[in-house]
Write an enzyme that holds these catalytic residues in place. Sequence first.
Site, PDB file in Angstrom:
ATOM      1  N   LYS A  54      38.584  -5.256 -14.396  1.00  0.00           N
ATOM      2  CA  LYS A  54      38.413  -4.868 -12.991  1.00  0.00           C
ATOM      3  C   LYS A  54      37.081  -5.379 -12.464  1.00  0.00           C
ATOM      4  CE  LYS A  54      41.464  -0.874 -13.260  1.00  0.00           C
ATOM      5  NZ  LYS A  54      41.593   0.531 -13.667  1.00  0.00           N
ATOM      6  N   GLN A  98      38.362   5.877 -14.120  1.00  0.00           N
ATOM      7  CA  GLN A  98      39.416   5.406 -15.026  1.00  0.00           C
ATOM      8  C   GLN A  98      40.049   6.589 -15.767  1.00  0.00           C
ATOM      9  OE1 GLN A  98      40.449   2.190 -15.278  1.00  0.00           O
ATOM     10  NE2 GLN A  98      41.932   2.636 -16.874  1.00  0.00           N
ATOM     11  N   ASP A 121      42.310   4.285  -5.453  1.00  0.00           N
ATOM     12  CA  ASP A 121      43.453   4.534  -6.352  1.00  0.00           C
ATOM     13  C   ASP A 121      44.589   5.257  -5.626  1.00  0.00           C
ATOM     14  OD1 ASP A 121      43.441   3.674  -9.020  1.00  0.00           O
ATOM     15  OD2 ASP A 121      42.029   5.231  -9.640  1.00  0.00           O
TER      16      ASP A 121
HETATM   17  N1  GUN Z   1      44.432   4.110 -16.015  1.00  0.00           N
HETATM   18  C1  GUN Z   1      45.482   3.260 -16.112  1.00  0.00           C
HETATM   19  N2  GUN Z   1      45.783   2.759 -14.901  1.00  0.00           N
HETATM   20  C2  GUN Z   1      44.937   3.313 -14.024  1.00  0.00           C
HETATM   21  C3  GUN Z   1      44.740   3.181 -12.614  1.00  0.00           C
HETATM   22  O1  GUN Z   1      45.449   2.463 -11.906  1.00  0.00           O
HETATM   23  N3  GUN Z   1      43.736   3.918 -12.083  1.00  0.00           N
HETATM   24  C4  GUN Z   1      42.957   4.716 -12.821  1.00  0.00           C
HETATM   25  N4  GUN Z   1      42.000   5.392 -12.215  1.00  0.00           N
HETATM   26  N5  GUN Z   1      43.093   4.871 -14.132  1.00  0.00           N
HETATM   27  C5  GUN Z   1      44.084   4.160 -14.719  1.00  0.00           C
END
Ligand code: GUN
Length: 297
Positions: A54, A98, A121
């Site tokens: 990311k 995350q 998100d």
């Molecule tokens: N863990 C796995 N995919 C995601 C996501 O799209 N957002 C977040 N915050 N955690 C994740």
Amino acid sequence: MTAIRIDGKAFAAKLRERVGEAAMAFAQSAGRKPGLAVVLVGDDPASQVYVGSKGKATVAANMESFTHRLGAETSQADLLALVDQLNRDDAVDGILVQLPLPDHLDEQSIIASISPDKDVDGFHVINAGRLSVGQSGFVPCTPLGCMMLLTDRLGDLSGLEAVVIGRSNIVGKPMAQLLLDANATVTIAHSRTKDLAGVVKRADIVVAAVGRPEMIGRDWLKNGATVIDVGINRLPPEPGKEKGKLVGDVAFDEASEVAGAITPVPGGVGPMTIAVLLRNTVVAAHRNAGLDAPAGL
Ligand code: GUN
């Protein structure tokens, strides 16, 4: 018939390019780049990889990346204090914590502490509510990415039968909402659904998000159906191999004989998630700065 392979990787690359251009234009008007803060608690190996990806993708899209790596023992109060600091920071347009978080932390209250206007998100209840009543907010990245692939492939979805398999807050529920907004007739199926194969067989659009490797086979699908496979499952390694193969929730080769179009795993929905996260961040930056939303995203 052999299904068209929906190339999510190529679509995501083009979206990232458009996001990068929008981020550059934003920087010219606002005098700063859009910023995304990512918070990782603990040392889950898969999460480490995602967070690293990311950060790199954010910088590649002409945005500022702020990564906060906290120890596994971080307290709820310390994590809340960091989110509060990021909420107040004008250089931060988007905040992503995350998941999963270590067990001693309360995920729901951490998500609730993120400013809904920085919740790229789309996990905050305010954004879930906005989606549910048709107001603009932030939509979770994976279902929004699936929707982009579907409308690119099919155009107008009005009146089509869509079956979403899986009812999570992150994928199934928002996916159903988006399909409903696009005038599809929507069924949410799940592990307790009776005659799941029979329900799926009615669908013009199948979105599979169950986490069961290759569960959906040839006989489950209507001829010509469009199949979006959100599953990412690792099979046990074959003898002599270190890692098992990555497969989706759909048996790709079989399903390709019946479906009209299908996303592969890997290279389908997966690459869309980060691209949409970047898209949501550049949109957040415009909204937070009082600028018009960038076109074509
Ligand atoms: N863990 C796995 N995919 C995601 C996501 O799209 N957002 C977040 N915050 N955690 C994740």
